[in-house]
Design a protein around this motif. Structure first.
Motif, PDB file in Angstrom:
ATOM      1  N   PHE A 165       0.814  -1.205   0.000  1.00 46.56           N
ATOM      2  CA  PHE A 165       0.000   0.000   0.000  1.00 46.56           C
ATOM      3  C   PHE A 165       0.852   1.262   0.000  1.00 46.56           C
ATOM      4  O   PHE A 165       0.354   2.332  -0.333  1.00 46.56           O
ATOM      5  CB  PHE A 165      -0.928   0.021   1.222  1.00 46.56           C
ATOM      6  CG  PHE A 165      -1.922  -1.114   1.268  1.00 46.56           C
ATOM      7  CD1 PHE A 165      -2.390  -1.702   0.104  1.00 46.56           C
ATOM      8  CD2 PHE A 165      -2.382  -1.606   2.478  1.00 46.56           C
ATOM      9  CE1 PHE A 165      -3.304  -2.756   0.138  1.00 46.56           C
ATOM     10  CE2 PHE A 165      -3.298  -2.651   2.529  1.00 46.56           C
ATOM     11  CZ  PHE A 165      -3.760  -3.232   1.358  1.00 46.56           C
ATOM     12  N   GLY A 166       2.126   1.146   0.424  1.00 48.10           N
ATOM     13  CA  GLY A 166       2.998   2.307   0.317  1.00 48.10           C
ATOM     14  C   GLY A 166       3.762   2.704   1.557  1.00 48.10           C
ATOM     15  O   GLY A 166       4.353   3.782   1.592  1.00 48.10           O
ATOM     16  N   THR A 167       3.801   1.860   2.590  1.00 52.11           N
ATOM     17  CA  THR A 167       4.579   2.230   3.779  1.00 52.11           C
ATOM     18  C   THR A 167       5.849   1.394   3.852  1.00 52.11           C
ATOM     19  O   THR A 167       5.822   0.191   3.588  1.00 52.11           O
ATOM     20  CB  THR A 167       3.760   2.038   5.068  1.00 52.11           C
ATOM     21  OG1 THR A 167       4.579   2.349   6.203  1.00 52.11           O
ATOM     22  CG2 THR A 167       3.255   0.618   5.207  1.00 52.11           C
ATOM     23  N   PRO A 168       6.998   2.000   4.184  1.00 54.54           N
ATOM     24  CA  PRO A 168       8.254   1.246   4.216  1.00 54.54           C
ATOM     25  C   PRO A 168       8.473   0.450   5.495  1.00 54.54           C
ATOM     26  O   PRO A 168       9.331  -0.420   5.532  1.00 54.54           O
ATOM     27  CB  PRO A 168       9.316   2.340   4.081  1.00 54.54           C
ATOM     28  CG  PRO A 168       8.681   3.532   4.723  1.00 54.54           C
ATOM     29  CD  PRO A 168       7.216   3.443   4.395  1.00 54.54           C
ATOM     30  N   ALA A 169       7.745   0.751   6.573  1.00 51.92           N
ATOM     31  CA  ALA A 169       8.035   0.093   7.853  1.00 51.92           C
ATOM     32  C   ALA A 169       6.753  -0.076   8.657  1.00 51.92           C
ATOM     33  O   ALA A 169       5.933   0.840   8.750  1.00 51.92           O
ATOM     34  CB  ALA A 169       9.045   0.917   8.654  1.00 51.92           C
ATOM     35  N   VAL A 170       6.598  -1.271   9.242  1.00 48.08           N
ATOM     36  CA  VAL A 170       5.418  -1.597  10.042  1.00 48.08           C
ATOM     37  C   VAL A 170       5.876  -2.257  11.335  1.00 48.08           C
ATOM     38  O   VAL A 170       6.761  -3.123  11.326  1.00 48.08           O
ATOM     39  CB  VAL A 170       4.471  -2.552   9.285  1.00 48.08           C
ATOM     40  CG1 VAL A 170       3.291  -2.953  10.165  1.00 48.08           C
ATOM     41  CG2 VAL A 170       3.980  -1.914   7.999  1.00 48.08           C
ATOM     42  N   GLY A 171       5.295  -1.869  12.459  1.00 50.08           N
ATOM     43  CA  GLY A 171       5.601  -2.473  13.746  1.00 50.08           C
ATOM     44  C   GLY A 171       4.332  -2.739  14.539  1.00 50.08           C
ATOM     45  O   GLY A 171       3.235  -2.341  14.130  1.00 50.08           O
ATOM     46  N   MET A 321      -6.701  -8.347  16.333  1.00 48.72           N
ATOM     47  CA  MET A 321      -5.981  -9.397  15.618  1.00 48.72           C
ATOM     48  C   MET A 321      -4.763  -9.837  16.435  1.00 48.72           C
ATOM     49  O   MET A 321      -3.990  -8.982  16.889  1.00 48.72           O
ATOM     50  CB  MET A 321      -5.522  -8.908  14.249  1.00 48.72           C
ATOM     51  CG  MET A 321      -4.867  -9.973  13.400  1.00 48.72           C
ATOM     52  SD  MET A 321      -4.322  -9.349  11.785  1.00 48.72           S
ATOM     53  CE  MET A 321      -4.003 -10.878  10.908  1.00 48.72           C
ATOM     54  N   PRO A 322      -4.563 -11.137  16.645  1.00 54.78           N
ATOM     55  CA  PRO A 322      -3.364 -11.591  17.374  1.00 54.78           C
ATOM     56  C   PRO A 322      -2.098 -11.273  16.572  1.00 54.78           C
ATOM     57  O   PRO A 322      -1.921 -11.750  15.451  1.00 54.78           O
ATOM     58  CB  PRO A 322      -3.573 -13.102  17.488  1.00 54.78           C
ATOM     59  CG  PRO A 322      -5.037 -13.322  17.278  1.00 54.78           C
ATOM     60  CD  PRO A 322      -5.460 -12.262  16.302  1.00 54.78           C
ATOM     61  N   LEU A 323      -1.243 -10.443  17.134  1.00 61.23           N
ATOM     62  CA  LEU A 323      -0.028 -10.008  16.453  1.00 61.23           C
ATOM     63  C   LEU A 323       1.175 -10.188  17.371  1.00 61.23           C
ATOM     64  O   LEU A 323       1.036 -10.280  18.595  1.00 61.23           O
ATOM     65  CB  LEU A 323      -0.148  -8.535  16.036  1.00 61.23           C
ATOM     66  CG  LEU A 323      -1.241  -8.207  15.017  1.00 61.23           C
ATOM     67  CD1 LEU A 323      -1.430  -6.696  14.912  1.00 61.23           C
ATOM     68  CD2 LEU A 323      -0.918  -8.800  13.648  1.00 61.23           C
ATOM     69  N   ALA A 324       2.365 -10.217  16.781  1.00 61.57           N
ATOM     70  CA  ALA A 324       3.603 -10.353  17.548  1.00 61.57           C
ATOM     71  C   ALA A 324       4.223  -8.971  17.734  1.00 61.57           C
ATOM     72  O   ALA A 324       4.580  -8.324  16.742  1.00 61.57           O
ATOM     73  CB  ALA A 324       4.575 -11.276  16.826  1.00 61.57           C
ATOM     74  N   PRO A 325       4.350  -8.482  18.965  1.00 61.43           N
ATOM     75  CA  PRO A 325       4.952  -7.165  19.187  1.00 61.43           C
ATOM     76  C   PRO A 325       6.374  -7.099  18.637  1.00 61.43           C
ATOM     77  O   PRO A 325       7.111  -8.083  18.650  1.00 61.43           O
ATOM     78  CB  PRO A 325       4.937  -7.018  20.712  1.00 61.43           C
ATOM     79  CG  PRO A 325       3.848  -7.938  21.172  1.00 61.43           C
ATOM     80  CD  PRO A 325       3.890  -9.101  20.222  1.00 61.43           C
ATOM     81  N   THR A 326       6.743  -5.928  18.140  1.00 69.49           N
ATOM     82  CA  THR A 326       8.092  -5.690  17.645  1.00 69.49           C
ATOM     83  C   THR A 326       8.852  -4.853  18.669  1.00 69.49           C
ATOM     84  O   THR A 326       8.259  -4.032  19.374  1.00 69.49           O
ATOM     85  CB  THR A 326       8.055  -4.974  16.293  1.00 69.49           C
ATOM     86  OG1 THR A 326       7.209  -3.807  16.386  1.00 69.49           O
ATOM     87  CG2 THR A 326       7.485  -5.891  15.224  1.00 69.49           C
TER      88      THR A 326
END
Length: 467
Positions: A165-171, A321-326
């Motif tokens: 979608f256009g983002t370089p980084a997600v946490g 949503m179950p996610l893994a923390p960064t």
């Protein structure tokens, strides 16, 4: 290296392509006269390659008989109607394709694929606070339970989608009691409930919403170098920003598109995606720092290891949503700020803290105590007109400099491991003239820049290739 030019003749170049004999003459006659390959590569101001020829007006390569061609007449040229029988056959085929995909029989056509496709068409305006309302979801008879793998894989799925979608980084940040302190206490209430609601001005969130998805939007550091204006009436010698350098406007616009797509995608997977209003984002820098996208910088906002200060706010959505923390990161950025001070030197209102070390002591009431940092005087910063009329601290950061010059990656790698050379690196930044005011000729030249070679533009959808 700036003065280097290739020294290969056009004939030798044609030979290297395997065009020999009469072919050379024909090709040479058809092409423009270039002294070397660099001139050929940079010819023209349009984004066409050198081998694209121009024709006369209305003289397209498809022949047109203008005596015969008339304005289109929908009555004289009606579309062939599609029969109900054909529509039924098509609908049945589409339904089977969808069922096969959801059953795992067609790679790429699973629930993620449907959710992504719908989300990719969203954007343009910021979504409602509770996410994009027009989204794909399973219909009756389809798989109705939310998409779910391990938290680690779910996080990777979100990263893959948001990157497209256009983002370089997600946490990802887990909403622990400490992290919840980052939110405005008068706007958020965490309760034992099933759904999020907006009650007047208070967002009432279910305690089961345990994660915050965080991402950033990049803005062009090259374009932002046109931000500077000379103004001797200010102590720094710099004035308010020049409009064509204000990439924050473009960055926020991109951010709205990604936000709409991100919330649509999450809902398409069967989860909540809530994003409260703008007042909720007063601590957006902190969200990105705790998510591991960046470090706290001297001007009291985020510095990214890849984009320096040239990234826009850390957008978020809260989800079940179950996610893994960064984890937070350390690339030496906060330590580099101790001795650099480049952003503070150009600040027209002298709002940026110029102390040698971070401090626990705040400087204005707007500062929220409890962290050891360099503190921004938001009163004088806003008084000068920020964020609309200023932003020159952003392109000044040495971590913005493009990686094509080999020295910049070396500087970043060194700063990440030791602070011994940080003052030297900052001094060299001054010597080489980064952060200078563009001349009138340079400002004018932006409008006639070579679009085929200029690296400051963000071409949406192009990836990293130059076509």
């Amino acid at each position: 290296m700036k003065g280097f030019h290739s020294t290969i003749s056009r004939r030798d170049f044609m030979k290297s392509l395997g065009i020999a004999g009469a072919g050379i003459g024909a090709a040479a006659a058809a092409g423009p006269a270039f002294h070397d390959l660099d001139e050929m590569a940079s010819a023209g101001k349009q984004s066409h390659a050198w081998w694209v020829k121009e024709r006369d007006y209305e003289n397209i390569t498809t022949e047109v008989d203008w005596q015969t061609y008339k304005n289109f007449d929908a009555v004289a040229h009606p579309a062939t109607p599609v029969s109900d029988e054909v529509k039924a056959v098509t609908a049945a085929r589409v339904a089977k394709d969808k069922a096969d995909g959801l059953a795992g029989k067609v790679p790429g056509a699973d629930r993620r694929g449907f959710a992504w496709y719908t989300a990719a068409g969203r954007g343009g305006t910021a979504p409602a606070w509770d996410g994009e309302t027009s989204f794909w979801k399973p219909s009756e008879g389809d798989v109705t339970s939310p998409y779910n793998e391990s938290p680690e894989y779910n996080t990777q799925v979100m990263r893959a989608a948001l990157h497209s979608f256009g983002t370089p980084a997600v946490g990802v940040v887990e909403l622990t009691p400490n992290i919840k302190k980052l939110f405005n206490k008068d706007l958020i209430s965490w309760e034992d409930r099933n759904d999020a609601v907006l009650d007047g001005k208070v967002y009432r969130f279910p305690n089961k919403y345990k994660y915050m998805l965080v991402w950033e939007t990049q803005m062009s550091a090259t374009q932002a170098t046109y931000n500077y204006k000379a103004d001797d009436s200010n102590p720094s010698g710099y004035g308010s920003s020049v409009p064509i350098g204000r990439m924050d406007a473009q960055g926020y616009n991109y951010g709205r598109v990604v936000m709409a797509q991100a919330t649509s995608f999450l809902k398409g997977l069967g989860y909540a995606a809530v994003r409260p209003g703008s007042s909720f984002f007063l601590q957006n820098s902190a969200y990105g720092i705790f998510a591991g996208l960046s470090e706290q910088a001297r001007p009291n906002y985020r510095m990214s290891p890849g984009y320096g200060l040239c990234s826009r706010q850390a957008d978020i959505t809260i989800t079940d949503m179950p996610l893994a923390p960064t984890k937070p990161i350390d690339f030496g950025g906060h330590r580099f700020c101790n001795t650099c001070k480049r952003c503070g030197e150009v600040c027209p209102s002298q709002s940026i803290d110029m102390r040698d070390e971070p401090s626990w002591d705040t400087v204005v009431p707007k500062n929220n105590p409890g962290i050891k940092a360099f503190w921004m005087n938001w009163d004088t910063c806003a008084g000068f007109g920020s964020p609309v009329n200023c932003g020159i601290c952003q392109p000044t950061c040495p971590f913005n400099h493009p990686t094509e010059a080999i020295i910049h990656p070396v500087v970043r790698a060194t700063a990440a491991n030791t602070g011994i050379f940080n003052k030297f690196f900052a001094d060299m930044d001054r010597v080489f003239g980064y952060g200078k005011v563009r001349s009138a000729e340079e400002m004018e030249a932006w409008w006639t820049r070579d679009l085929a070679t200029y690296k400051g533009d963000t071409i949406l959808g192009s990836g990293k290739y130059i076509w």
